[in-house]
Design a protein around this motif. Structure first.
Motif, mmCIF file in Angstrom:
data_model
loop_
_atom_site.group_PDB
_atom_site.id
_atom_site.type_symbol
_atom_site.label_atom_id
_atom_site.label_comp_id
_atom_site.label_asym_id
_atom_site.label_seq_id
_atom_site.Cartn_x
_atom_site.Cartn_y
_atom_site.Cartn_z
ATOM 1 N N GLU A 22 0.813 -1.223 0.000
ATOM 2 C CA GLU A 22 0.000 0.000 0.000
ATOM 3 C C GLU A 22 0.847 1.274 0.000
ATOM 4 N N LEU A 23 2.163 1.120 0.166
ATOM 5 C CA LEU A 23 3.038 2.297 0.276
ATOM 6 C C LEU A 23 4.004 2.405 -0.905
ATOM 7 N N GLU A 24 3.544 2.036 -2.092
ATOM 8 C CA GLU A 24 4.393 2.086 -3.284
ATOM 9 C C GLU A 24 4.891 3.501 -3.574
ATOM 10 N N ALA A 25 4.090 4.496 -3.203
ATOM 11 C CA ALA A 25 4.476 5.891 -3.451
ATOM 12 C C ALA A 25 5.478 6.408 -2.423
ATOM 13 N N LYS A 26 5.813 5.582 -1.428
ATOM 14 C CA LYS A 26 6.744 5.987 -0.373
ATOM 15 C C LYS A 26 7.892 4.966 -0.290
ATOM 16 N N PRO A 27 8.778 4.941 -1.302
ATOM 17 C CA PRO A 27 9.822 3.909 -1.352
ATOM 18 C C PRO A 27 10.776 3.919 -0.162
ATOM 19 N N ILE A 28 11.058 5.086 0.391
ATOM 20 C CA ILE A 28 11.980 5.161 1.535
ATOM 21 C C ILE A 28 11.364 4.479 2.756
ATOM 22 N N ILE A 29 10.072 4.750 2.984
ATOM 23 C CA ILE A 29 9.376 4.120 4.113
ATOM 24 C C ILE A 29 9.250 2.621 3.861
ATOM 25 N N GLN A 30 8.962 2.241 2.618
ATOM 26 C CA GLN A 30 8.909 0.816 2.250
ATOM 27 C C GLN A 30 10.207 0.110 2.633
ATOM 28 N N GLU A 31 11.308 0.754 2.276
ATOM 29 C CA GLU A 31 12.626 0.174 2.547
ATOM 30 C C GLU A 31 12.850 -0.009 4.047
#
Length: 315
Positions: A283-292
Motif C-alpha cells: 500500500e506504500l508504493e508511493a513511499k519507497p523510503i518508508i517501504q525500505e
C-alpha cells in the motif's frame, strides 16, 4: 584553560545527546507498554488479592458459583461470566509475575480456560440477538473490547512463561479466539459484525501504532471465525490497513525509526506481524523510503524467528 573549556563543552554535548537517546528509548518503551500492558482497571475489575496458588482460593470459587447460580437473567449471567474470565486472566498474569513454577501457571491457565468455556455456554441460553435486545447489544460491545485486551495479555504472557507452560498459554489463546468468533456469530447479525468490530477496536485504548497490533489480532481472528463472518473480518482488516497506511505515510524520519523499533520489540505472533508488514508495503508504493525501512524491520524480525539450520557435514 582552553583545553578545560573544550572538555567541559564536549561533556555537556555528550550528556545532551545521551539524554535525547535515552528519551527516545523511553518513548518507544512507553508506546509498546500502551499496547501490551493491560491492567485490571481496563477490564473493569479490581486487582485480585487472593490468587489460585492460595489454599483459600476455593472460597473465591464457591462465591463465584453461588453468585452465578443466583443470577437468572441470561444476559446478566453472561456478563457475570465475562467478569469472572477477566478476573481469572488477571490472576494468571499476577501468578506469572510472582512465580515461574510451571505447574502453578498451568493450573491458573486451566482456571481461565474453564471460564472462557462457561461464557460460551451462558450465551447459548440468550434467545435474542443484539438487534433485538439492548442488553445483548451492550454485552457484545464490552465482550469485543475485552477479547482484544485478553489477546494482548495472552500474547505477552507467552514471552514470560517457562517453556513447560508455553504450550498451555498458546492453547488458551487459541481457545479464547475460537469462543470469540462463536459468541459474535451467535449474538450478532452477519451484516453488523464489521461495524461492531470496527467501533470497538477504536474504543480500546492503545498507542499511536495500535492499528498494527489490531491487524495482527484480526488476522488470527479470521482463522477462527465461522465462514459466514470471514468476509466481515477481511473488510475490517482492509479499513484498518488503510488507516495505518495513512499514518505511516505521513511519518517523519524520526517517527519512522520509532515505528521500526516498535515493530521489532512488540510481543505477538511474528509470522502474522510480517504478513501485516507485507500488506502495508504493497500500500506504500508511493513511499519507497518508508517501504525500505519497513522491509529492514521485517528482515530483522525474520532473522530472529528463523529456525537455526544445522550445518551440513560433508562426508
Amino acid at each position: 584553560m582552553k583545553i578545560l573549556k573544550v572538555c567541559l563543552l564536549s561533556f555537556a554535548l555528550l550528556s545532551v545527546f545521551g539524554l535525547v537517546g535515552a528519551e527516545e528509548t523511553v518513548d518507544v518503551a512507553e508506546t509498546i507498554a500502551l499496547d501490551e500492558n493491560v491492567t485490571a482497571e481496563s477490564l473493569g475489575i479490581t486487582e485480585p488479592s487472593l490468587l489460585p496458588d492460595s489454599p483459600f482460593y476455593f472460597f473465591k470459587t464457591w462465591g463465584r458459583e453461588i453468585q452465578s447460580a443466583l443470577t437468572f437473567n441470561p444476559v446478566k449471567k453472561a456478563e457475570l461470566r465475562e467478569k469472572f474470565a477477566n478476573e481469572k486472566l488477571i490472576e494468571l498474569k499476577k501468578i506469572v509475575e510472582k512465580t515461574q513454577n510451571s505447574q502453578t501457571i498451568v493450573k491458573a491457565t486451566e482456571n481461565y480456560q474453564k471460564e472462557v468455556k462457561k461464557i460460551k455456554e451462558a450465551t447459548e441460553r440468550i434467545k435474542e440477538t443484539a438487534k433485538e435486545n439492548v442488553q445483548v447489544d451492550q454485552f457484545l460491545d464490552k465482550f469485543v473490547q475485552h477479547r482484544i485486551l485478553h489477546e494482548r495479555i495472552l500474547e505477552k504472557l507467552e514471552t514470560q512463561v517457562p517453556e513447560e507452560a508455553f504450550a498451555k498459554i498458546q492453547e488458551a489463546r487459541e481457545q479464547h479466539l475460537e469462543k470469540f468468533g462463536e459468541v459474535m456469530t451467535r449474538l450478532e447479525n452477519k451484516e453488523k459484525i464489521q461495524e461492531r468490530l470496527e467501533t470497538n477496536l477504536e474504543k480500546v485504548k492503545g498507542s499511536e501504532f495500535k492499528d498494527f497490533k489490531n491487524l495482527e489480532i484480526l488476522k488470527k481472528l479470521e482463522e477462527k471465525m465461522p465462514e459466514a463472518a470471514k468476509e466481515a473480518i477481511k473488510q475490517v482488516q482492509t479499513n484498518t490497513l488503510m488507516r495505518l497506511k495513512e499514518k505511516v505515510g505521513e511519518m517523519t524520519a524520526e517517527k519512522t525509526e520509532q515505528f521500526q523499533d516498535y515493530l521489532e520489540r512488540i510481543a505477538g505472533e511474528k509470522e502474522k506481524q510480517m504478513e501485516v508488514l507485507d500488506n502495508l508495503k504493497e500500500e506504500l508504493e508511493a513511499k519507497p523510503i518508508i517501504q525500505e525501512k519497513l522491509m529492514e524491520s521485517r528482515e530483522r524480525i525474520l532473522q530472529r524467528i528463523a529456525p537455526k539450520v544445522a550445518p551440513q557435514v560433508t562426508p
